[in-house]
Write an enzyme that holds these catalytic residues in place. Sequence first.
Site: not given
Length: 301
Positions: A72-73, A160, A181, A184, A251
Site C-alpha cells: 500500500g502506501k 520499511v 526498543h 523503553y 511485536e
Amino acid sequence: MNLKFVAVLLFLVVVLGLKYPQPSITHGRTDVVSVTPWLAPVVWEGTFYPVLLDSIYQKRNITVAATVFAVGKYIRFLKDFLETAEQHFFVGFRVKVYVFTDQPNEVPKVKMAAGRELVVRSVPNSKRWQEISARRMEIIQTLIEETLKNDVDYIFCLDVDSKFHSRWGTESLGELVAVIHPGYYKDDRSKFPYERRPASRAYVAPGEGDFYYCGGAFGGVLAEVHQLAQTCRKNFEDDAKEGIEAAWQEESHLNRYMWLNKPSKVLSPEYLWQDFKARNSEVRVIRFSGVIKNYNEIRPN
Ligand code: 5GW
Ligand code: MN
C-alpha cells in the site's frame, strides 16, 4: 578515534595485513551494559572492531538476506530504505534484499553494488493491517523454506519506514538476534507494553520479561528465524481464532518468543532508533532509525 589513528590503522590493515589495537580486559564502556545475564553480547559502538569482525566473516564468504515489506502506501519509504542500505548494510558482503509488495512496478530501480541483489516478490494488498502483519511471519517462514535454504546464511527482517544512517554489519550476526526498543530501555519491566492478558499466546506475566524488543528488526541464522516466524505465526493465528489480537500484534508475539528463547545476540537501540526521539548520550551512533510518518495518511484503516 581521531583521524591520525584511523590513518595508521588503515595503513596497518592494508599494507601489513590485519592489525588492530590490543583488546583490553579491564577497560571498556562503562556507561552501558554490553553483556546480558545469559551472556549474550549487547552490541554498542565502542565494544567491537569492525575491521576485525569483517575479516572473520569475509573468510566464511557469508550471504545475508534482508526482508522488507512495502504494501500500500508504505511503498513510498522503499527508495530511501534501499539506497541507504546500499551505503550502510553489510557493505562488501553478499546481500540479497527481498522486497514484498503489492506494487512490483513501483519498486524504485536502485543501483546495487556487485554481489548485492534486489529480489521483488508480489504479495496481495489487504484492507486490514492486521492481515498484512499476520502474513509477514508466514511469508518469512515460507521464504526460508522455499528459497533461502541453500545459499543464505543469515537473515534480517526489517521495517520499511526506516533509513540506515551508519554501519550495520557483521557485528550484528548471531544465531538469534533481537534489537532493544528505543522507547523503553530505561524503564522497569512493569512498564513494558507486553501483552498482559493471560488468554493470549503472547502473554508475558508481571515480573517476567528481560527487555522490550522491537518488532521492526530481528534476525539470525535461517533455522532460528524460521522457528521464530513459525511460532509467532501459529500463536498469532490461534489467538485470532479465539478473537484475540495481541496489544502490538507480532511485536508482542516476538517479545514472548524472546522471553522463552533468549537471543544469542542483542543489538542496542543504535540499531533501531526513532527520528522523533532526541539521541541519548549513551547512543553514540544511530545506525538505523524509523522515519517520522503521518499515520492518518499512510495507513489503510
Ligand atoms: C501498518 C499499520 C497500519 C496499517 C498498515 C500498515 C502497513 C505496514 C502497511 O500498510 N504496509 C506495510 O508495508 N507495512 C509494513 O509493516 C512496513 O514494512 C512497515 O514498516 C511494517 C510495520 O508497520 P509500521 O512501520 O507502521 O509499524 P510501527 O510500529 O513501526 O509504526
Ligand atoms: Mn515501522
